[in-house]
Write a protein that holds these residues in place. Structure first.
Motif, PDB file in Angstrom:
ATOM      1  N   LEU A  51       0.829  -1.209   0.000  1.00  0.00           N
ATOM      2  CA  LEU A  51       0.000   0.000   0.000  1.00  0.00           C
ATOM      3  C   LEU A  51       0.862   1.257   0.000  1.00  0.00           C
ATOM      4  N   GLY A  52       1.985   1.222   0.695  1.00  0.00           N
ATOM      5  CA  GLY A  52       2.873   2.381   0.708  1.00  0.00           C
ATOM      6  C   GLY A  52       3.480   2.683  -0.654  1.00  0.00           C
ATOM      7  N   VAL A  53       3.741   1.653  -1.423  1.00  0.00           N
ATOM      8  CA  VAL A  53       4.343   1.857  -2.738  1.00  0.00           C
ATOM      9  C   VAL A  53       3.297   2.234  -3.781  1.00  0.00           C
ATOM     10  N   PHE A  54       2.119   1.615  -3.738  1.00  0.00           N
ATOM     11  CA  PHE A  54       1.156   1.794  -4.816  1.00  0.00           C
ATOM     12  C   PHE A  54      -0.025   2.703  -4.495  1.00  0.00           C
ATOM     13  N   TRP A  55      -0.134   3.200  -3.279  1.00  0.00           N
ATOM     14  CA  TRP A  55      -1.250   4.072  -2.925  1.00  0.00           C
ATOM     15  C   TRP A  55      -0.706   5.351  -2.309  1.00  0.00           C
ATOM     16  N   TRP A 140       3.331   6.125  -8.413  1.00  0.00           N
ATOM     17  CA  TRP A 140       2.711   7.171  -9.220  1.00  0.00           C
ATOM     18  C   TRP A 140       3.464   8.487  -9.163  1.00  0.00           C
ATOM     19  N   THR A 141       4.351   8.681  -8.186  1.00  0.00           N
ATOM     20  CA  THR A 141       5.097   9.938  -8.101  1.00  0.00           C
ATOM     21  C   THR A 141       6.534   9.783  -8.544  1.00  0.00           C
ATOM     22  N   LEU A 142       6.886   8.638  -9.082  1.00  0.00           N
ATOM     23  CA  LEU A 142       8.255   8.372  -9.487  1.00  0.00           C
ATOM     24  C   LEU A 142       8.642   9.229 -10.680  1.00  0.00           C
TER      25      LEU A 142
END
Length: 184
Positions: A51-55, A140-142
């Motif tokens: 969840l931390g990586v994708f949300w 999404w912010t990469l």
């Protein structure tokens, strides 16, 4: 000389003292014991990480409570497994229902879902993390929203390879989930 040798001696003593517990747990089958412990402790960490990586909305409070609830539930099952070891084949199972009727791998899936639900609920009930705090940390912010002039061909190239690596990771995760579902 520091006290690291003392820590090593204590850990060796704990390891030797733990041997009877291992022999009594899961009929002495070390692999099943290791899988059972892992399925009680790893799902909350995995849910928070995914969840931390994708949300982008996941925040510290949601992650904290997801870990606390998940680890408490997992540790409770682990303690119950130590208090009520597996019975030999053919014996009537008088253990609590959470041990007798729910396999430890199925419990891991339920624990993952519970931890993820707590993370989502905790994150939605508290303020979202500021954009600067999650910059280049979520999928999404990469490589996005860099300051003007900072977006160079090198950063685009890094973002491209980061996404390629991320897609490979997702592919490997799907393969692992397939194998888990097929062989469980």
């Amino acid at each position: 000389m520091d006290g690291s040798w003392l820590v090593i001696v204590v850990l060796i003593g704990v390891s030797v003292a733990w041997i009877p517990v291992l022999q009594g747990a899961n009929s002495g089958q070390l692999f099943i014991y290791m899988q059972s412990v892992t399925s009680s402790l790893a799902p909350p960490v995995t849910a928070v990480f995914i969840l931390g990586v994708f949300w982008q909305r996941a925040n510290e409070q949601g992650a904290f409570w997801g870990l606390m609830v998940g680890l408490a539930v997992g540790a409770t099952r682990l303690v119950l497994e130590f208090l009520h070891p597996a019975l030999p084949c053919g014996a009537v199972d008088t253990r609590p229902a959470v041990l007798g009727s729910i396999h430890y791998l199925h419990f891991a899936i339920a624990l993952f879902a519970l931890s993820g639900a707590v993370v989502v609920a905790g994150s939605l009930l508290t303020p979202p993390p500021p954009g600067a705090q999650i910059q280049n940390l979520t999928w999404w912010t990469l490589g996005r929203d860099l300051p003007p002039g900072a977006k160079t061909a090198g950063s685009r190239k890094q973002a491209f390879w980061a996404r390629v690596c991320g897609l490979n990771a997702i592919l490997l995760m799907c393969v692992n989930i397939f194998f888990y579902a097929y062989f469980a």
